[in-house]
Design a protein around this motif. Structure first.
Motif, PDB file in Angstrom:
ATOM      1  N   PHE A 190       0.815  -1.210   0.000  1.00 14.69           N
ATOM      2  CA  PHE A 190       0.000   0.000   0.000  1.00 14.69           C
ATOM      3  C   PHE A 190       0.850   1.262   0.000  1.00 14.69           C
ATOM      4  CE2 PHE A 190      -3.444  -2.510   2.415  1.00 14.69           C
ATOM      5  CZ  PHE A 190      -3.896  -3.035   1.218  1.00 14.69           C
ATOM      6  N   ALA A 191       2.140   1.134   0.242  1.00 18.55           N
ATOM      7  CA  ALA A 191       3.014   2.300   0.234  1.00 18.55           C
ATOM      8  C   ALA A 191       4.319   1.906  -0.433  1.00 18.55           C
ATOM      9  CB  ALA A 191       3.270   2.789   1.651  1.00 18.55           C
ATOM     10  N   SER A 192       5.024   2.892  -0.976  1.00 18.72           N
ATOM     11  CA  SER A 192       6.229   2.561  -1.726  1.00 18.72           C
ATOM     12  C   SER A 192       7.442   2.434  -0.821  1.00 18.72           C
ATOM     13  CB  SER A 192       6.474   3.602  -2.804  1.00 18.72           C
ATOM     14  OG  SER A 192       6.765   4.827  -2.215  1.00 18.72           O
ATOM     15  N   SER A 193       7.307   2.807   0.442  1.00 20.07           N
ATOM     16  CA  SER A 193       8.397   2.581   1.385  1.00 20.07           C
ATOM     17  C   SER A 193       7.818   2.611   2.790  1.00 20.07           C
ATOM     18  CB  SER A 193       9.484   3.635   1.245  1.00 20.07           C
ATOM     19  OG  SER A 193       9.004   4.875   1.689  1.00 20.07           O
ATOM     20  N   THR A 194       8.602   2.122   3.736  1.00 17.29           N
ATOM     21  CA  THR A 194       8.107   2.127   5.112  1.00 17.29           C
ATOM     22  C   THR A 194       7.961   3.551   5.630  1.00 17.29           C
ATOM     23  OG1 THR A 194       9.342   0.105   5.359  1.00 17.29           O
ATOM     24  CG2 THR A 194       8.475   1.055   7.340  1.00 17.29           C
ATOM     25  N   LEU A 195       8.840   4.430   5.178  1.00 16.64           N
ATOM     26  CA  LEU A 195       8.752   5.824   5.626  1.00 16.64           C
ATOM     27  C   LEU A 195       7.467   6.473   5.120  1.00 16.64           C
ATOM     28  CD1 LEU A 195      12.430   7.019   5.210  1.00 16.64           C
ATOM     29  CD2 LEU A 195      11.202   6.592   7.317  1.00 16.64           C
ATOM     30  N   GLN A 196       7.104   6.126   3.889  1.00 19.64           N
ATOM     31  CA  GLN A 196       5.852   6.672   3.356  1.00 19.64           C
ATOM     32  C   GLN A 196       4.650   6.096   4.115  1.00 19.64           C
ATOM     33  OE1 GLN A 196       4.818   5.696  -0.703  1.00 19.64           O
ATOM     34  NE2 GLN A 196       4.202   7.802  -1.066  1.00 19.64           N
ATOM     35  N   ALA A 197       4.740   4.799   4.421  1.00 21.54           N
ATOM     36  CA  ALA A 197       3.666   4.163   5.189  1.00 21.54           C
ATOM     37  C   ALA A 197       3.509   4.859   6.540  1.00 21.54           C
ATOM     38  CB  ALA A 197       3.979   2.694   5.390  1.00 21.54           C
ATOM     39  N   ARG A 198       4.641   5.192   7.131  1.00 18.41           N
ATOM     40  CA  ARG A 198       4.661   5.900   8.403  1.00 18.41           C
ATOM     41  C   ARG A 198       3.978   7.258   8.287  1.00 18.41           C
ATOM     42  NH1 ARG A 198       7.624   7.046  13.001  1.00 18.41           N
ATOM     43  NH2 ARG A 198       7.733   9.295  13.056  1.00 18.41           N
ATOM     44  N   GLN A 199       4.261   7.919   7.176  1.00 14.57           N
ATOM     45  CA  GLN A 199       3.647   9.233   6.944  1.00 14.57           C
ATOM     46  C   GLN A 199       2.126   9.108   6.794  1.00 14.57           C
ATOM     47  OE1 GLN A 199       4.236  11.171   3.193  1.00 14.57           O
ATOM     48  NE2 GLN A 199       4.847  13.059   4.207  1.00 14.57           N
ATOM     49  N   PHE A 200       1.701   8.060   6.091  1.00 15.67           N
ATOM     50  CA  PHE A 200       0.253   7.854   5.938  1.00 15.67           C
ATOM     51  C   PHE A 200      -0.419   7.702   7.303  1.00 15.67           C
ATOM     52  CE2 PHE A 200       0.615   5.791   1.459  1.00 15.67           C
ATOM     53  CZ  PHE A 200       0.893   7.030   0.946  1.00 15.67           C
ATOM     54  N   CYS A 201       0.259   6.967   8.204  1.00 17.93           N
ATOM     55  CA  CYS A 201      -0.301   6.786   9.550  1.00 17.93           C
ATOM     56  C   CYS A 201      -0.421   8.130  10.250  1.00 17.93           C
ATOM     57  CB  CYS A 201       0.610   5.909  10.397  1.00 17.93           C
ATOM     58  SG  CYS A 201       0.603   4.212   9.925  1.00 17.93           S
ATOM     59  N   VAL A 202       0.689   8.861  10.229  1.00 22.80           N
ATOM     60  CA  VAL A 202       0.739  10.115  10.971  1.00 22.80           C
ATOM     61  C   VAL A 202      -0.286  11.108  10.425  1.00 22.80           C
ATOM     62  CG1 VAL A 202       2.223  12.076  11.474  1.00 22.80           C
ATOM     63  CG2 VAL A 202       3.120   9.784  11.670  1.00 22.80           C
ATOM     64  N   HIS A 203      -0.510  11.055   9.109  1.00 16.03           N
ATOM     65  CA  HIS A 203      -1.467  11.982   8.496  1.00 16.03           C
ATOM     66  C   HIS A 203      -2.911  11.508   8.610  1.00 16.03           C
ATOM     67  CE1 HIS A 203       1.715  14.160   5.839  1.00 16.03           C
ATOM     68  NE2 HIS A 203       2.056  14.074   7.099  1.00 16.03           N
ATOM     69  N   GLY A 204      -3.109  10.398   9.287  1.00 19.12           N
ATOM     70  CA  GLY A 204      -4.484   9.959   9.556  1.00 19.12           C
ATOM     71  C   GLY A 204      -5.181   9.268   8.406  1.00 19.12           C
ATOM     72  N   ALA A 205      -4.404   8.652   7.501  1.00 18.96           N
ATOM     73  CA  ALA A 205      -5.022   7.970   6.352  1.00 18.96           C
ATOM     74  C   ALA A 205      -5.161   6.471   6.592  1.00 18.96           C
ATOM     75  CB  ALA A 205      -4.199   8.222   5.095  1.00 18.96           C
ATOM     76  N   VAL A 206      -4.840   6.027   7.797  1.00 13.65           N
ATOM     77  CA  VAL A 206      -4.848   4.593   8.077  1.00 13.65           C
ATOM     78  C   VAL A 206      -5.853   4.287   9.181  1.00 13.65           C
ATOM     79  CG1 VAL A 206      -3.446   2.656   8.859  1.00 13.65           C
ATOM     80  CG2 VAL A 206      -2.439   4.405   7.422  1.00 13.65           C
ATOM     81  N   LYS A 207      -6.610   3.225   8.972  1.00  3.83           N
ATOM     82  CA  LYS A 207      -7.559   2.806  10.003  1.00  3.83           C
ATOM     83  C   LYS A 207      -7.229   1.387  10.422  1.00  3.83           C
ATOM     84  CE  LYS A 207     -11.584   5.468   8.673  1.00  3.83           C
ATOM     85  NZ  LYS A 207     -12.852   5.397   7.956  1.00  3.83           N
ATOM     86  N   VAL A 208      -7.359   1.128  11.710  1.00  2.00           N
ATOM     87  CA  VAL A 208      -7.228  -0.233  12.211  1.00  2.00           C
ATOM     88  C   VAL A 208      -8.568  -0.616  12.818  1.00  2.00           C
ATOM     89  CG1 VAL A 208      -6.053  -1.724  13.844  1.00  2.00           C
ATOM     90  CG2 VAL A 208      -4.769  -0.015  12.613  1.00  2.00           C
ATOM     91  N   ASN A 209      -9.143  -1.691  12.331  1.00  2.00           N
ATOM     92  CA  ASN A 209     -10.480  -2.144  12.742  1.00  2.00           C
ATOM     93  C   ASN A 209     -11.500  -1.009  12.664  1.00  2.00           C
ATOM     94  OD1 ASN A 209      -9.465  -4.654  13.184  1.00  2.00           O
ATOM     95  ND2 ASN A 209      -9.185  -4.382  15.376  1.00  2.00           N
ATOM     96  N   GLY A 210     -11.371  -0.193  11.628  1.00  2.00           N
ATOM     97  CA  GLY A 210     -12.346   0.868  11.396  1.00  2.00           C
ATOM     98  C   GLY A 210     -12.097   2.149  12.159  1.00  2.00           C
ATOM     99  N   LYS A 211     -11.038   2.184  12.989  1.00  2.00           N
ATOM    100  CA  LYS A 211     -10.762   3.417  13.738  1.00  2.00           C
ATOM    101  C   LYS A 211      -9.420   3.992  13.287  1.00  2.00           C
ATOM    102  CE  LYS A 211     -13.449   2.597  17.840  1.00  2.00           C
ATOM    103  NZ  LYS A 211     -13.581   1.323  18.526  1.00  2.00           N
ATOM    104  N   THR A 212      -9.366   5.304  13.136  1.00  2.00           N
ATOM    105  CA  THR A 212      -8.133   5.931  12.681  1.00  2.00           C
ATOM    106  C   THR A 212      -7.013   5.661  13.678  1.00  2.00           C
ATOM    107  OG1 THR A 212      -9.490   7.651  11.724  1.00  2.00           O
ATOM    108  CG2 THR A 212      -7.142   8.103  11.898  1.00  2.00           C
ATOM    109  N   MET A 213      -5.878   5.210  13.183  1.00  2.00           N
ATOM    110  CA  MET A 213      -4.739   4.905  14.041  1.00  2.00           C
ATOM    111  C   MET A 213      -3.571   5.781  13.597  1.00  2.00           C
ATOM    112  SD  MET A 213      -2.999   3.412  16.310  1.00  2.00           S
ATOM    113  CE  MET A 213      -4.147   2.254  17.010  1.00  2.00           C
ATOM    114  N   ARG A 214      -3.179   6.688  14.471  1.00  2.00           N
ATOM    115  CA  ARG A 214      -2.131   7.640  14.097  1.00  2.00           C
ATOM    116  C   ARG A 214      -0.753   7.226  14.584  1.00  2.00           C
ATOM    117  NH1 ARG A 214      -3.438  12.737  12.102  1.00  2.00           N
ATOM    118  NH2 ARG A 214      -5.665  13.001  11.790  1.00  2.00           N
TER     119      ARG A 214
END
Lengths: 545, 322
Positions: A190-214
């Motif tokens: 879902f992301a081109s690198s782990t750092l980008q994946a990290r950024q997606f989390c921090v920016h609130g684009a990721v949900k875990v079990n339907g809840k935003t996980m920052r």
């Protein structure tokens, strides 16, 4: 290290990273960590180098202290026990003889009893390994020592087979990091690198079990489902926009707008001159007849509603001009002019819709919704008009007519939306009106269907295919990636999904099924390191302080 | 990030062009030793970079296009992504037809998860995950939310896949796997008489008095029973029927238990709905706070018990999301 350092993808002192970068691909392709770290070094040095290489790939953004706390010397593994074996044997045959199973007679054609003979997956694995044993790269599986042994003494690979059949526990050294949310997002592609994946989390684009996980450091539990916003995924995995190309299109549009503005200005000047002439004439007539002049006609529309109706009228006039395909002078318009005409029409309509929306009190929620729908549709149409895709991809057909038909259908659709807007001027809506609205919505595709019926079957099929493709993957200048979407370059060598994840790409969601495990001949943790390097790294973290 | 990489790619492309114009410079022969030298310094590109671009043009060409895909990896073996690590392979994933089939069987035919898992040779947890995500996908479709179809098509092209073909047994992964228990990793010498049948149960007891045998730790005990009945000569039809019924009954019981628990929880809660919030009141047992007032299951803040959530080393990242 929390962000990308200047020499993150280094060619001089290469480190393989969790990334799809092409520099990283090259570094991965030429990675060699056998003899350079193994010989002429103390054990401590070997361990230090191994750990440094390993940490360059496994969580360089995780602080060393944090990783040390996560490290576990208990490595997980799993064995398959085929139900057929468990049902037919109680395990006592393993303890027969002197305690480790009866000795197998080499002349016996039947293989010795073991769980592996009952397992289809193990049989499949063995059959897959057979050709690999004869492969041209003798050291692929062998222990590195075996390689040097072979080269020196020119003997056939001796250590290869046990390595192939063992459970590679040492490759599981960095398994705890695979639980991290950012790493799991990268592993799910879902992301081109782990750092980008990290950024997606921090920016609130990721949900875990339907809840935003920052928290990118959230450790997934077995059964957790994580979702990433599909737009972010498309951005991360898609071809980037070419800034030069974008600038070129921008300048083209700007020029076109300027030309249009100039044309409009000249038309307005003409109109004003005519009006003045008319006024003078009227004045003369008044002076002659002494009656009242129709001043209301000349007065500008002061309420927004009137302005809107006027705009619609203007639009309608322009539309008739466009559909008849005739110029003011009666000359037939060229295709470009026609397209430009459509664009200016659409732009005028969008402008009016925006103005309508800004009038907050006068409209009900339904009406506002309708205006917004109209605006988004019109904008999409506008962006599509800019491209020649529709005309280009239909080479075998009469491209011009189809494109024109599609355009007309679109205009009808937009007109239907607008009509619906006029029908319910009252802020309160009755059910009858809602029904009427529904009818209107149904009416728009009906006209479109009629238009489609006029096409030949081949054309219809092509149009249907085109519309479907376009609906799935539209041209949209507002997106941060190149549209229509296509995967970025150098993605293929990094495309693999480990078994502890189950991914649904359609909704950009994945489930963390269980912790990664080692099995006979394979470990589930994706790592670029050979066995012995992982072993050295494991030993580094094993030490007691 | 990708826009940055795009711009850098452009920049490198430009440098590359100039590198082709001056091959001597590219090889790094020109080195300015003296300050009075009139020779231009080699600023174009380093040898390392030009090597990289040569590699990308030759071998890397194979990997550049990812649109018309089939799985291709850097390793020597066809499914090996890392050249130095043959112990990690790119394993097949379930393709769209398989996911649809699993969803259809579970949701429409009402087959139990375990039966589907045994029939298609897919792990039970994976079957459950596929159904869960497929349901979400259907919900998105009905809501008119846009799916990432082009992305899914492109990625699935690049991955090895297990697909469903009716009437054909496909093996995706082993279904009856058990974890290697920590207690069983040690070597043990247990003297027993030669005549004794030393079974798996005995072995488990030898490791630890509470350790269950491999049969009891199996995720698929019904499948073992099925095989036992098969060996006993029960006809196939009847055997399968019994297996289906057993697994279905177990699943239904589990669902019922969960529902009952949810209902009990609901009974204990009083909901007060204002127009802005919904307040939920529950009875709390104050005894659970314990002697030091820091019981893990206790709710709320206690007078006189200081918070230590700002202390060093206190991790505030949630450990689970319900």
């Amino acid at each position: 290290m929390r962000s990308r350092r200047p020499r993150f993808y280094n060619l001089k002192r290469p480190k393989v990273r969790q990334s799809w970068n092409k520099f990283n691909l090259y570094n991965l392709a030429r990675l060699t960590v056998g003899p350079t770290i193994r010989y002429n070094r103390t054990f401590f040095q070997q361990k230090w180098i191994a750990k440094s290489i390993a940490r360059g790939y496994h969580g360089p953004h995780v602080r060393e202290r944090d990783w040390e706390r996560m490290f576990s010397r208990r490595l997980l593994s799993a064995v398959e026990l085929p139900p057929a074996y468990l049902a037919s044997h109680d395990g006592s045959e393993q303890a027969a003889g002197r305690g480790s199973g009866r000795e197998h007679d080499p002349n016996d054609p039947d293989p010795p009893i073991s769980a592996t003979n009952f397992s289809p997956t193990e049989i499949k694995r063995r059959s897959r390994l057979e050709p690999e044993k004869k492969f041209a790269f003798p050291n692929t599986f062998a222990h590195p020592d075996a390689y040097y042994f072979n080269v020196k003494h020119r003997t056939p690979s001796f250590f290869g087979d046990p390595v192939r059949d063992m459970t590679p526990y040492m490759q599981m050294t960095f398994a705890p990091l695979e639980r991290r949310l950012d790493v799991a997002i990268f592993r799910a592609l879902f992301a081109s690198s782990t750092l980008q994946a990290r950024q997606f989390c921090v920016h609130g684009a990721v949900k875990v079990n339907g809840k935003t996980m920052r928290h990118p450091a959230y450790l997934l539990n077995p059964g957790d489902m994580f979702q990433v916003d599909p737009e972010r995924v498309l951005y991360a995995t898609g071809e980037p926009k070419n800034p030069k190309e974008a600038a070129r299109i921008e300048s083209m549009l700007k020029q076109q707008e300027e030309r249009e503005a100039a044309r409009e200005a000249s038309a307005a000047a003409l109109h004003a001159a005519k009006k003045q002439q008319l006024a003078e004439k009227l004045k003369n007539a008044d002076q002659q007849g002494g009656g009242d002049g129709p001043q209301a006609e000349a007065a500008s529309a002061d309420t927004p509603l009137e302005a809107e109706t006027q705009a619609v009228e203007e639009g309608a006039a322009a539309e008739t001009k466009a559909t008849t395909g005739l110029d003011k002078d009666g000359e037939p318009l060229t295709a470009e002019e026609l397209a430009a005409e459509h664009r200016s029409q659409l732009k005028a309509l969008i402008r009016d819709a925006k103005r309508l929306l800004s009038e907050k009190d006068k409209m009900g929620a339904k009406q506002k919704q309708r205006v917004r729908l109209f605006m988004s549709e019109a904008k999409r149409a506008l962006s599509r008009l800019g491209k020649k895709d529709v005309a280009d991809s239909l080479e075998d057909l009469n491209a011009e007519t189809t494109a024109a038909a599609a355009r007309d259908g679109l205009m009808n659709h937009l007109a239907a939306i607008l009509k619906g807007l006029h029908l319910d001027q009252q802020p309160t809506q009755t059910s009858a009106e809602a029904e009427k609205e529904g009818e209107d919505a149904a009416a728009a595709p009906r006209t479109f269907e009629e238009e489609v019926e006029a096409l030949s079957p081949g054309e219809q099929a092509a149009l249907a295919r085109l519309l479907k493709e376009d609906a799935e993957n539209p041209v949209d200048e507002s997106k941060p990636y190149l549209t229509p979407w296509r995967p970025r370059k150098y993605l293929a060598p990094f495309a693999f999904v480990p078994r502890y994840l189950e991914v649904n790409q359609n909704i950009c969601a994945a489930v963390y099924l269980r912790h990664p495990v080692a099995r006979r001949g394979s470990a589930e943790v994706p790592t670029p390191l050979p066995y012995e390097t992982s072993q050295l790294a494991f030993n580094w973290y094993l030490r007691r302080r | 990030m990708s826009s940055r990489s795009a711009s850098s790619a452009l920049g490198t492309g430009l440098k590359r062009c100039s590198a082709h114009a001056a091959p001597a410079a590219r090889n790094g022969h020109i080195q300015v030793a003296c300050s009075f030298s009139t020779t231009a310094q080699c600023q174009k590109t380093t040898k390392l970079r030009s090597d990289m671009y040569r590699w990308l043009d030759m071998k890397g060409q194979n990997f550049e296009d990812s649109q018309h895909g089939f799985p291709r990896y850097l390793g020597h073996l066809p499914n090996q992504p890392f050249p130095l690590n043959p112990l990690f392979r790119s394993e097949p994933v379930l393709d769209e037809s398989m996911r649809e089939e699993i969803y259809r069987r579970v949701k429409e035919d009402k087959v139990s998860l375990k039966a589907v898992s045994a029939d298609l040779s897919v792990d039970i947890r994976r079957v459950a995950a596929v159904v869960r995500m497929k349901a979400l996908e259907k919900q998105w479709e009905s809501e008119g939310k846009k799916l990432a179809k082009p992305y899914a098509n492109a990625i699935l092209c690049l991955l090895p896949k297990t697909s469903y073909t009716p009437g054909q047994q496909s093996i995706h992964e082993p279904v009856n796997e058990i974890h290697v228990h920590k207690l069983t990793t040690q070597q043990l010498f247990v003297p027993v008489s030669e005549s004794r049948q030393f079974t798996r149960e005995d072995a488990a007891k030898a490791f630890h008095r509470n350790l269950l045998s491999a049969d009891a730790r199996s995720p698929h005990p019904e499948l073992i029973e099925l095989q036992k009945r098969k060996l006993a000569g029960v006809p196939d039809e009847e055997n399968q029927g019994k297996f289906q019924a057993e697994t279905k009954a177990e699943e239904d019981a589990l669902v019922e238990k969960l529902e009952r628990r949810a209902a009990q929880e609901e009974e204990r809660t009083t909901r007060v709905d204002t127009d802005r919030f919904e307040y939920r009141f529950k009875d709390i047992n104050m005894e659970v706070v314990g002697k030091n007032g820091r019981g893990r299951k206790a709710v709320g803040w206690r007078y006189g018990v200081p918070f230590n959530d700002r202390r060093k080393g206190q991790i505030k990242i949630p450990t689970s999301v319900p």
